[in-house]
Design a protein around this motif. Structure first.
Motif, PDB file in Angstrom:
ATOM      1  N   SER A 151      -3.315  -1.530  -4.979  1.00 23.35           N
ATOM      2  CA  SER A 151      -3.064  -2.184  -3.699  1.00 23.35           C
ATOM      3  C   SER A 151      -3.651  -3.589  -3.663  1.00 23.35           C
ATOM      4  CB  SER A 151      -3.651  -1.337  -2.564  1.00 23.35           C
ATOM      5  OG  SER A 151      -3.505  -1.985  -1.321  1.00 23.35           O
ATOM      6  N   ILE A 152      -4.891  -3.737  -4.108  1.00 16.66           N
ATOM      7  CA  ILE A 152      -5.528  -5.052  -4.011  1.00 16.66           C
ATOM      8  C   ILE A 152      -4.930  -6.037  -5.009  1.00 16.66           C
ATOM      9  CG2 ILE A 152      -7.453  -4.689  -5.634  1.00 16.66           C
ATOM     10  CD1 ILE A 152      -9.257  -6.090  -3.586  1.00 16.66           C
ATOM     11  N   LEU A 153      -4.527  -5.554  -6.190  1.00 13.79           N
ATOM     12  CA  LEU A 153      -3.892  -6.458  -7.159  1.00 13.79           C
ATOM     13  C   LEU A 153      -2.524  -6.914  -6.666  1.00 13.79           C
ATOM     14  CD1 LEU A 153      -4.766  -4.819 -10.615  1.00 13.79           C
ATOM     15  CD2 LEU A 153      -5.675  -6.933  -9.660  1.00 13.79           C
ATOM     16  N   ALA A 208       0.836  -1.203   0.000  1.00 15.48           N
ATOM     17  CA  ALA A 208       0.000   0.000   0.000  1.00 15.48           C
ATOM     18  C   ALA A 208       0.870   1.251   0.000  1.00 15.48           C
ATOM     19  CB  ALA A 208      -0.940  -0.006   1.202  1.00 15.48           C
ATOM     20  N   ARG A 209       1.932   1.244   0.825  1.00 13.92           N
ATOM     21  CA  ARG A 209       2.835   2.390   0.865  1.00 13.92           C
ATOM     22  C   ARG A 209       3.507   2.614  -0.473  1.00 13.92           C
ATOM     23  NH1 ARG A 209       8.574   1.433   3.194  1.00 13.92           N
ATOM     24  NH2 ARG A 209       8.621   0.554   1.095  1.00 13.92           N
ATOM     25  N   ASN A 210       4.024   1.545  -1.067  1.00 14.17           N
ATOM     26  CA  ASN A 210       4.721   1.660  -2.339  1.00 14.17           C
ATOM     27  C   ASN A 210       3.787   2.115  -3.461  1.00 14.17           C
ATOM     28  OD1 ASN A 210       7.036   0.880  -1.059  1.00 14.17           O
ATOM     29  ND2 ASN A 210       7.061  -1.197  -1.864  1.00 14.17           N
ATOM     30  N   SER A 211       2.545   1.625  -3.441  1.00 19.02           N
ATOM     31  CA  SER A 211       1.561   2.075  -4.433  1.00 19.02           C
ATOM     32  C   SER A 211       1.318   3.568  -4.297  1.00 19.02           C
ATOM     33  CB  SER A 211       0.240   1.309  -4.265  1.00 19.02           C
ATOM     34  OG  SER A 211       0.413  -0.059  -4.510  1.00 19.02           O
ATOM     35  N   GLY A 212       1.257   4.048  -3.037  1.00 19.18           N
ATOM     36  CA  GLY A 212       1.053   5.470  -2.792  1.00 19.18           C
ATOM     37  C   GLY A 212       2.223   6.314  -3.241  1.00 19.18           C
ATOM     38  N   GLY A 222      -1.748   4.721   3.994  1.00 16.64           N
ATOM     39  CA  GLY A 222      -2.804   3.729   3.807  1.00 16.64           C
ATOM     40  C   GLY A 222      -3.193   2.981   5.066  1.00 16.64           C
ATOM     41  N   LYS A 223      -2.217   2.642   5.923  1.00 17.70           N
ATOM     42  CA  LYS A 223      -2.519   1.861   7.127  1.00 17.70           C
ATOM     43  C   LYS A 223      -3.416   2.637   8.081  1.00 17.70           C
ATOM     44  CE  LYS A 223       1.422  -1.287   7.330  1.00 17.70           C
ATOM     45  NZ  LYS A 223       2.567  -1.747   8.141  1.00 17.70           N
ATOM     46  N   ARG A 224      -3.304   3.962   8.042  1.00 17.34           N
ATOM     47  CA  ARG A 224      -4.103   4.769   8.964  1.00 17.34           C
ATOM     48  C   ARG A 224      -5.500   5.059   8.429  1.00 17.34           C
ATOM     49  NH1 ARG A 224       0.366   9.338  10.924  1.00 17.34           N
ATOM     50  NH2 ARG A 224       1.920   7.862  11.687  1.00 17.34           N
TER      51      ARG A 224
END
Length: 421
Positions: free
Chosen positions: A347-349, A139-143, A275-277
């Motif tokens: 993220s989901i992929l 998620a972080r890397n996608s962002g 994303g985690k937050r």
């Protein structure tokens, strides 16, 4: 020390991947937003020798893009993601260079080349991002990638705004614009050569099948991205054709593009980097937020822009007095809503297909590009209200499909994914 070194290499790759795409798409996204207006002006100045059409070119790009996605995964497997992205970037450079002297055959040949280049480029990008991520960092890397990519909308459209003046685009303005954009495209393509090759190994923290051995569910391929077509070609053209904006109309193309970028970057930072937050309750609330933002934006566009503006110059009556600030606000909201969709799809992929990401991203891009090709085709014929109606209906359908996939993914995840350690 070894783990830190691996982490540093991965993070370096993600940042350089984002920088390369930022430079390349500074050129391409600015080109696609201005293409219709640029080519219409070139057609008027050519005394009948040039007959190319911007919407037709963009439609060809996405038709070829969709077909080429079927061969992109084996291409990436054989050539490798790094070299594949370099080859794809070269195709983009050729397409942008042909705008320096528009010729009908070169425009459509370039559209075919960039369609193929896009298929292999984006499939390789998804694969490269995945093998440089794990379940904790995807998620972080996608962002990070998405925020850097969307900086392209700021730089390219800022340049476009200062170059394009008046109601028509002169040969001198076009030359200045595309010399700068071609330089950015070449530099971005060369950046791909600085990436460091990595392959996913059994020692990395990859997500596998669930505990019961069931096959993972398909990614959110049904979320048709017609909004991509609207903000990347139709909306910018409509602004440039709205005569209520006077001499500022063509300049608004660049300003609107910049604010699409601001929305994309803000969304990428909030929904990706943090994303985690923000997604403690899953990805679906973020996608629902994007849906609400886009529906509100479509309403504002409908009451602010003449219905005929996507097709030609128009001073037709609107429901409110056409307002430049509302037009720019809509551009920002289009970018914000789009980022909420795309960061969650990436993220989901990446989460669900870590060991076989190329086919998953290729299939997603296939569906997306088919939708874009269809949308660019009907954009030549449909007035604004019908285009917006299509976006509302399919936007609702795509959001529902994404949420269904997310809920199924959560159900399987609760059943227990095994991790390879």
């Amino acid at each position: 020390m070894a783990d830190n070194k691996i982490f540093d290499v991965r993070l370096y790759n993600i940042i350089m991947l984002g920088v390369a795409f930022m430079l390349l798409f500074t050129a391409f996204q600015t080109t696609s937003m201005a293409e219709k207006s640029v080519l219409d002006s070139a057609k008027n100045d050519s005394n009948g020798t040039f007959n190319g059409d911007g919407y037709t070119s963009l439609s060809i790009i996405y038709v070829v893009f969709s077909v080429a996605n079927w061969i992109a995964p084996p291409f990436v497997t054989v050539v490798g993601p790094k070299l594949t992205m370099f080859i794809g970037g070269t195709m983009y450079c050729l397409f942008i260079l042909q705008f320096l002297k528009p010729m009908t055959w070169a425009l459509y040949l370039g559209s075919v080349l960039v369609g193929f280049g896009a298929a292999i480029l984006w499939t390789a990008q998804g694969n490269f991002l995945t093998i440089n991520s794990d379940s904790e960092t995807v998620a972080r890397n996608s962002g990070i990638f998405w925020a850097l990519l969307q900086c392209s909308l700021l730089f390219g459209n800022m340049y476009s705004h200062f170059v394009l003046k008046g109601s028509d685009i002169t040969t001198d303005e076009r030359t200045k614009l595309f010399i700068g954009l071609s330089g950015a495209a070449v530099l971005g393509t060369l950046c791909f050569l600085t990436l460091r090759n990595r392959r996913a190994t059994d020692s990395e923290n990859l997500i596998n099948l669930n505990a019961s051995g069931d096959q993972k569910v398909d990614g959110p391929l049904q979320a048709l991205s017609l909004e991509l077509t609207f903000f990347s070609g139709v909306y910018s053209t409509a602004l440039g054709n709205t005569q209520h904006f006077g001499s500022d109309a063509k300049g608004l193309i660049g300003i609107a593009g910049m604010f699409v970028g601001v929305g994309e970057i803000l969304g990428g930072a909030v929904f990706g980097l943090f994303g985690k937050r923000v997604n403690t309750h899953g990805r679906d609330p973020i996608v629902l937020f994007g849906f609400i933002v886009h529906m509100s934006t479509f309403f504002l566009v409908y009451i602010n822009i003449p219905n005929e503006a996507p097709l030609h110059q128009s001073a037709a009556a609107t429901f409110i007095t056409s307002n430049k600030y509302i037009a720019v606000l809509c551009a920002f909201l289009l970018g914000l809503g789009d980022s909420s969709f795309n960061t969650q799809i990436y993220s989901i992929l990446g989460f669900m297909f870590p060991e076989d990401s190329s086919p998953a991203f290729a299939l997603f891009k296939f569906v997306q590009s088919i939708a874009a090709a269809v949308a660019f085709y009907y954009s030549e014929y449909l007035i604004l209200q019908w285009q917006l109606l299509i976006l509302v209906v399919l936007g609702a359908f795509g959001t529902l499909c994404f949420c269904s996939v997310e809920w199924e993914s959560n159900r399987i995840s609760r059943g227990g994914y095994q991790q390879i350690s």
